[in-house]
Scaffold this motif. Sequence first.
Motif, PDB file in Angstrom:
ATOM      1  N   ILE A 137     -20.032 -88.080  -7.898  1.00 39.68           N
ATOM      2  CA  ILE A 137     -20.517 -86.694  -7.709  1.00 39.68           C
ATOM      3  C   ILE A 137     -20.001 -85.894  -6.630  1.00 39.68           C
ATOM      4  N   GLY A 151     -30.487 -86.013 -14.358  1.00 46.16           N
ATOM      5  CA  GLY A 151     -29.326 -85.380 -14.409  1.00 46.16           C
ATOM      6  C   GLY A 151     -28.620 -85.688 -15.545  1.00 46.16           C
ATOM      7  N   ASP A 197     -34.626 -92.096 -10.881  1.00 46.49           N
ATOM      8  CA  ASP A 197     -33.890 -91.331 -11.630  1.00 46.49           C
ATOM      9  C   ASP A 197     -33.233 -92.181 -12.745  1.00 46.49           C
ATOM     10  N   ARG A 200     -27.138 -78.830 -10.319  1.00 49.25           N
ATOM     11  CA  ARG A 200     -25.743 -78.619 -10.740  1.00 49.25           C
ATOM     12  C   ARG A 200     -24.721 -79.359  -9.857  1.00 49.25           C
ATOM     13  N   GLY A 207     -36.128 -87.331  -4.280  1.00 48.66           N
ATOM     14  CA  GLY A 207     -34.917 -87.111  -4.448  1.00 48.66           C
ATOM     15  C   GLY A 207     -34.256 -85.734  -4.711  1.00 48.66           C
ATOM     16  N   ARG A 208     -33.217 -85.371  -5.327  1.00 50.92           N
ATOM     17  CA  ARG A 208     -32.680 -83.986  -5.533  1.00 50.92           C
ATOM     18  C   ARG A 208     -33.269 -83.372  -6.808  1.00 50.92           C
ATOM     19  N   SER A 248     -22.350 -81.302 -14.577  1.00 52.08           N
ATOM     20  CA  SER A 248     -23.874 -81.793 -14.943  1.00 52.08           C
ATOM     21  C   SER A 248     -24.820 -81.024 -14.324  1.00 52.08           C
TER      22      SER A 248
END
Length: 284
Positions: A157, A69, A51, A90, A10-11, A178
């Motif tokens: 988000i 996050g 996550d 971010r 993922g990110r 975040s």
Amino acid sequence: MLTIAVQKSGRLSEKTMELFRECGIAFQNGGKGKLKAVATNFPLEILFLRDDDIPECVADGIADAGVVGENVVYEKDRAVKIARKLGFARCRLSIAVPKSWEYESIKDLSGRKIATSFPKILSRYLQENGVQADIHEINGSVEIAPSIGLADAIFDIVSTGSTLLSNGLKEVETVLQSEAVLITSPNLKPKEKALLKKLTFRIQAVQRAENFKYILLNAPNEKIEAISEILPGMKSPTVMPLALKGWSSVHSVIKEDDFWEVIEKLKETGAQGILVIPIEKMII
Ligand code: ATP
Ligand code: MG
């Protein structure tokens, strides 16, 4: 042995593993294990998880620390400590409504249906603002909820806002900023605590280096005092004579944020041949 939970894919995954590598930590088979990766030169083991499961895993002591996050930390609301902000991933969490809505204030959301994957954060925010709304939890494709009649508004988000725009939505309330954070269990044993301190020291050195550049320039000797005032450096700039009489080379570090302003001033003061170089680690 320190155990850290990291997002499987993922990110956050790539940046997190890159950060560990920049901290000088190497992994067996390049850290590409399916469930676990063990470091070869630091007593560290990585657990790869979704996550959403990381805060619980850290709170329960299955992992000593985790990278996740801030939004997920606040949503899961587990007993974990934020040890360090990591400066990547971010984003912001915002409420958005259809463009045609003449939205004036948060009170407009009273009695409305809001779709989100972050019900706890939203409910806290609405409560703080004295608004009662109907929160509808969904796990993905939140931004299409208003167009299919599932909700009046969404809470999701946002990074650039282009997804909202392409779904005919506009952002009306920013609820949370975040970024990725290092979380730790509140009950670490002394040995793990010491290892974590060692790791955060390295992370700090990497992060600091990212915010600074190394700068070298040539200047006539009579300008060195003025240049030193512009370039204070870590203690003071290094000044070395050039083979050419009456000239010196000045070395220092500058903050990335001040970069262009400093360069302009240096040129005005008479600096020449300015070189700017990235710094890998910085320990002060
Ligand atoms: P998982 O499969 O592990 O549950 P996920 O789909 O929930 O993954 P990602 O989309 O990989 O999560 O996002 C992980 C975190 O990255 C988010 O919780 C958020 O903090 C941050 N993030 C999400 N979207 C963006 C974005 N567009 N830009 C920057 N950061 C983002
Ligand atoms: Mg998730």
